[in-house]
Design a protein around this motif. Structure first.
Motif, mmCIF file in Angstrom:
data_model
loop_
_atom_site.group_PDB
_atom_site.id
_atom_site.type_symbol
_atom_site.label_atom_id
_atom_site.label_comp_id
_atom_site.label_asym_id
_atom_site.label_seq_id
_atom_site.Cartn_x
_atom_site.Cartn_y
_atom_site.Cartn_z
ATOM 1 N N GLU A 111 0.857 -1.184 0.000
ATOM 2 C CA GLU A 111 0.000 0.000 0.000
ATOM 3 C C GLU A 111 0.886 1.225 0.000
ATOM 4 O O GLU A 111 1.756 1.366 0.848
ATOM 5 C CB GLU A 111 -0.877 0.017 1.251
ATOM 6 N N THR A 135 0.907 5.147 0.454
ATOM 7 C CA THR A 135 0.145 6.297 0.920
ATOM 8 C C THR A 135 1.024 7.524 0.804
ATOM 9 O O THR A 135 2.218 7.472 1.080
ATOM 10 C CB THR A 135 -0.303 6.117 2.381
ATOM 11 N N GLN A 136 0.408 8.595 0.390
ATOM 12 C CA GLN A 136 1.171 9.826 0.227
ATOM 13 C C GLN A 136 0.699 10.815 1.273
ATOM 14 O O GLN A 136 -0.495 11.060 1.414
ATOM 15 C CB GLN A 136 0.948 10.381 -1.179
ATOM 16 N N GLN A 137 1.654 11.338 2.003
ATOM 17 C CA GLN A 137 1.308 12.313 3.022
ATOM 18 C C GLN A 137 1.334 13.702 2.399
ATOM 19 O O GLN A 137 2.237 14.041 1.644
ATOM 20 C CB GLN A 137 2.300 12.256 4.175
ATOM 21 N N GLN A 138 0.332 14.492 2.767
ATOM 22 C CA GLN A 138 0.320 15.856 2.262
ATOM 23 C C GLN A 138 1.093 16.717 3.233
ATOM 24 O O GLN A 138 0.935 16.620 4.447
ATOM 25 C CB GLN A 138 -1.110 16.373 2.153
#
Length: 49
Positions: free
Chosen positions: A38, A40-43
């Motif tokens: 997975e 996930t991209q952190q903003q």
């Protein structure tokens, strides 16, 4: 009287072991990369001026 192993032979054996170890590690890494992952991209918080 026995002759000591030549330094070049020792280096050749170590080099061969390094190649085998690297190939084994890469095969393990490639097998692990096939597993579902997975992403996930952190903003990042935007700075206000």
């Amino acid at each position: 009287m026995r002759r000591k192993p030549d330094v070049l032979w020792i280096l050749a054996i170590l080099f061969g072991l390094g190649i085998v170890t690297t190939g084994y590690a890469q095969s393990l890494w490639a097998a692990k990369a096939d597993a579902p992952v997975e992403i996930t991209q952190q903003q990042q918080p935007q700075l206000r001026r």
